[in-house]
Design a protein around this motif. Sequence first.
Motif, PDB file in Angstrom:
ATOM      1  N   ILE A  31     -18.060  21.046  14.449  1.00 60.73           N
ATOM      2  CA  ILE A  31     -18.936  20.604  13.362  1.00 60.73           C
ATOM      3  C   ILE A  31     -18.119  19.798  12.355  1.00 60.73           C
ATOM      4  CG2 ILE A  31     -20.452  22.606  13.620  1.00 60.73           C
ATOM      5  CD1 ILE A  31     -19.266  23.653  10.978  1.00 60.73           C
ATOM      6  N   THR A  32     -18.813  18.974  11.609  1.00 62.57           N
ATOM      7  CA  THR A  32     -18.184  18.176  10.559  1.00 62.57           C
ATOM      8  C   THR A  32     -18.423  18.844   9.217  1.00 62.57           C
ATOM      9  OG1 THR A  32     -18.505  16.132  11.799  1.00 62.57           O
ATOM     10  CG2 THR A  32     -18.120  15.919   9.429  1.00 62.57           C
ATOM     11  N   ASP A  33     -17.367  19.095   8.486  1.00 65.69           N
ATOM     12  CA  ASP A  33     -17.481  19.717   7.167  1.00 65.69           C
ATOM     13  C   ASP A  33     -18.026  18.714   6.164  1.00 65.69           C
ATOM     14  OD1 ASP A  33     -17.029  21.125   4.722  1.00 65.69           O
ATOM     15  OD2 ASP A  33     -15.097  20.103   4.566  1.00 65.69           O
ATOM     16  N   THR A  34     -19.163  19.016   5.571  1.00 66.21           N
ATOM     17  CA  THR A  34     -19.704  18.215   4.467  1.00 66.21           C
ATOM     18  C   THR A  34     -19.690  18.988   3.155  1.00 66.21           C
ATOM     19  OG1 THR A  34     -21.979  18.956   4.924  1.00 66.21           O
ATOM     20  CG2 THR A  34     -21.239  16.937   6.021  1.00 66.21           C
ATOM     21  N   ASN A  35     -19.440  20.302   3.247  1.00 73.51           N
ATOM     22  CA  ASN A  35     -19.493  21.132   2.042  1.00 73.51           C
ATOM     23  C   ASN A  35     -18.377  20.813   1.063  1.00 73.51           C
ATOM     24  OD1 ASN A  35     -21.737  22.373   3.070  1.00 73.51           O
ATOM     25  ND2 ASN A  35     -20.676  24.209   3.771  1.00 73.51           N
ATOM     26  N   SER A  36     -17.186  20.481   1.570  1.00 67.31           N
ATOM     27  CA  SER A  36     -16.084  20.188   0.655  1.00 67.31           C
ATOM     28  C   SER A  36     -16.371  18.917  -0.143  1.00 67.31           C
ATOM     29  CB  SER A  36     -14.769  20.051   1.419  1.00 67.31           C
ATOM     30  OG  SER A  36     -14.832  19.008   2.372  1.00 67.31           O
ATOM     31  N   ARG A  37     -16.987  17.941   0.498  1.00 67.24           N
ATOM     32  CA  ARG A  37     -17.331  16.722  -0.233  1.00 67.24           C
ATOM     33  C   ARG A  37     -18.386  17.005  -1.294  1.00 67.24           C
ATOM     34  NH1 ARG A  37     -19.698  10.921   2.059  1.00 67.24           N
ATOM     35  NH2 ARG A  37     -19.575   9.854   0.060  1.00 67.24           N
ATOM     36  N   PHE A  38     -19.386  17.804  -0.928  1.00 66.94           N
ATOM     37  CA  PHE A  38     -20.416  18.166  -1.901  1.00 66.94           C
ATOM     38  C   PHE A  38     -19.792  18.890  -3.088  1.00 66.94           C
ATOM     39  CE2 PHE A  38     -23.616  20.933  -3.746  1.00 66.94           C
ATOM     40  CZ  PHE A  38     -24.715  20.081  -3.869  1.00 66.94           C
ATOM     41  N   PHE A  39     -18.856  19.793  -2.796  1.00 67.27           N
ATOM     42  CA  PHE A  39     -18.211  20.546  -3.872  1.00 67.27           C
ATOM     43  C   PHE A  39     -17.346  19.640  -4.734  1.00 67.27           C
ATOM     44  CE2 PHE A  39     -14.820  23.512  -5.417  1.00 67.27           C
ATOM     45  CZ  PHE A  39     -15.632  24.251  -6.261  1.00 67.27           C
ATOM     46  N   ALA A  40     -16.687  18.654  -4.126  1.00 66.36           N
ATOM     47  CA  ALA A  40     -15.878  17.710  -4.904  1.00 66.36           C
ATOM     48  C   ALA A  40     -16.753  16.954  -5.893  1.00 66.36           C
ATOM     49  CB  ALA A  40     -15.155  16.744  -3.973  1.00 66.36           C
TER      50      ALA A  40
END
Length: 285
Positions: A31-40
């Motif tokens: 899977i591709t992590d999108t949560n870290s970008r959202f959190f940034a």
Amino acid sequence: MQAVQRNIIRKMSGINAACVIIGDEVLNGKITDTNSRFFAQYCYNLGINLREIATVGDSEEQIVSTIRRLTPENDFIITSGGIGPTHDDITYESVAKSFNLPVAIDGECQRRMHKISSPESRLSEQALKDFYRMATLPKGASVKNYYLVEDYWVPVVSIENKVFVLPGIPQMFERLLNGLKPVIKQLYKLNPNHSEDFRRYFVKTKLSESEISQYLRDLQSRANEVSPDIKIGSYPHFGQGFNTVSILGIKKHEDFLREITKQTVEQLKGEEISEEQEKAYSDNR
């Protein structure tokens, strides 16, 4: 772009943050992590200095050592992932161990699971046991569970008002994190209007980074004389035939920021673009 944002945010809120993405499926490319970008983006919008994003596997040792390393250095830490019903979902237990806390079935969480999901009517005995395993949460005086979304049984589990445990499913992660925003503002005494203080401009140019590097170096030196909070950055868009220059500062330096943005357009034979356009270019990589 985090390095460009960092110094200004630290001065504005003084709150340092970190993000721990948990899951073998992220590390093995499933899977591709999108949560870290959202959190940034979440931290930037709140004026919080995101200092580190760490990705670890479904390993108790990795999770515990990462949380213990980050805790003394940061005020606000979130974890994402690893809170499901299967054997490799060990985040609650691992985060609890990081603070030398036990885990136990949480009655409120179990009641909400029963009310929202009605698992007894559709699951076998073993499946039901595994389902309620997700209600096994850290326990102790320093633990607080925030139920933020009426149709979710899963809480945001907080320890010492510092570490916040969230699910990894992006839709749930984003909705819960947005629901947590009033709590974070209150806990860290954030200025509700802080985002109005930020000023960020972008210039698009067809010149290469090598061609613009000396100009940007001189521009940063000039900006430093006005304020160390003004940050100049450049971002290549490979395959798109151009680069962008970012000019970041705060409201009180707006006149100077506008002046150097105009000069940058002229000197680099470019054009000013909006933040939305820059994001679209970056997303199109």
